[in-house]
Write a protein that holds these residues in place. Structure first.
Motif, PDB file in Angstrom:
ATOM      1  N   VAL A  14     -41.189 -42.672  23.947  1.00 62.16           N
ATOM      2  CA  VAL A  14     -40.794 -42.573  25.272  1.00 62.16           C
ATOM      3  C   VAL A  14     -41.960 -42.912  26.224  1.00 62.16           C
ATOM      4  N   SER A  15     -41.871 -43.837  27.094  1.00 55.86           N
ATOM      5  CA  SER A  15     -42.730 -44.295  27.966  1.00 55.86           C
ATOM      6  C   SER A  15     -42.513 -43.685  29.220  1.00 55.86           C
ATOM      7  N   SER A  16     -41.373 -43.329  29.773  1.00 55.72           N
ATOM      8  CA  SER A  16     -41.010 -43.054  31.278  1.00 55.72           C
ATOM      9  C   SER A  16     -39.749 -41.976  31.067  1.00 55.72           C
ATOM     10  N   ASN A  17     -40.085 -40.964  31.721  1.00 52.29           N
ATOM     11  CA  ASN A  17     -39.102 -40.079  32.012  1.00 52.29           C
ATOM     12  C   ASN A  17     -38.819 -39.840  33.546  1.00 52.29           C
ATOM     13  N   LYS A  18     -39.104 -40.453  34.338  1.00 51.72           N
ATOM     14  CA  LYS A  18     -39.271 -40.408  35.729  1.00 51.72           C
ATOM     15  C   LYS A  18     -37.948 -40.089  36.230  1.00 51.72           C
ATOM     16  N   ILE A  23     -34.326 -42.268  30.087  1.00 54.53           N
ATOM     17  CA  ILE A  23     -35.697 -42.538  29.457  1.00 54.53           C
ATOM     18  C   ILE A  23     -35.925 -43.903  29.198  1.00 54.53           C
ATOM     19  N   ASN A  26     -39.941 -47.169  24.146  1.00 50.40           N
ATOM     20  CA  ASN A  26     -40.571 -48.347  23.504  1.00 50.40           C
ATOM     21  C   ASN A  26     -40.459 -48.614  22.238  1.00 50.40           C
ATOM     22  N   LYS A  45     -38.070 -52.792  24.989  1.00 54.53           N
ATOM     23  CA  LYS A  45     -37.726 -51.548  25.914  1.00 54.53           C
ATOM     24  C   LYS A  45     -36.446 -51.353  25.883  1.00 54.53           C
ATOM     25  N   CYS A  55     -36.779 -34.552  27.328  1.00 57.36           N
ATOM     26  CA  CYS A  55     -37.885 -35.628  26.644  1.00 57.36           C
ATOM     27  C   CYS A  55     -38.987 -35.555  27.562  1.00 57.36           C
ATOM     28  N   ASN A  56     -40.176 -35.785  27.041  1.00 59.39           N
ATOM     29  CA  ASN A  56     -41.448 -36.032  27.672  1.00 59.39           C
ATOM     30  C   ASN A  56     -42.203 -37.440  27.345  1.00 59.39           C
ATOM     31  N   GLU A  57     -43.003 -37.981  28.211  1.00 61.94           N
ATOM     32  CA  GLU A  57     -43.701 -38.984  27.882  1.00 61.94           C
ATOM     33  C   GLU A  57     -44.678 -38.747  26.477  1.00 61.94           C
ATOM     34  N   GLY A  58     -44.484 -39.784  25.525  1.00 61.78           N
ATOM     35  CA  GLY A  58     -45.314 -39.809  24.315  1.00 61.78           C
ATOM     36  C   GLY A  58     -44.275 -39.097  23.192  1.00 61.78           C
TER      37      GLY A  58
END
Length: 85
Positions: A14-18, A23, A26, A45, A55-58
């Motif tokens: 996950v590269s973004s969850n904003k 999400i 990548n 992507k 989900c969180n980044e990483g």
């Protein structure tokens, strides 16, 4: 009864969850260069649907192909394989 086709699955980070309930995942592939033989990293992507917003980044996640949910969302979160440290 007609059997449903198998859906594609991908594993990525996950590269973004904003976004809300979305999400960006990548997927990195190592492919060998056809002429020089050197391994090249190729990144793709995917925008995926995350219903519970957990989900969180990483995080390393598995996503599955699904019906179009918006202009760019065609994947959904199946499971979180590994949480970010």
């Amino acid at each position: 009864m007609e059997k449903r086709n198998l859906r594609k699955e991908r594993i990525g980070v996950v590269s973004s969850n904003k976004m809300e309930k979305s999400i960006v995942v990548n997927e990195v592939k190592r492919t060998k260069h056809p002429m020089y033989g050197k391994f090249v990293l190729k990144t793709k992507k995917y925008v995926a649907h995350d219903e519970k917003n957990d989900c969180n980044e990483g995080d390393t996640v598995r996503i599955m192909e699904t019906r179009p949910m918006s202009k760019s969302k065609r994947w959904r979160l199946v499971e979180i394989l590994e949480r970010a440290k």
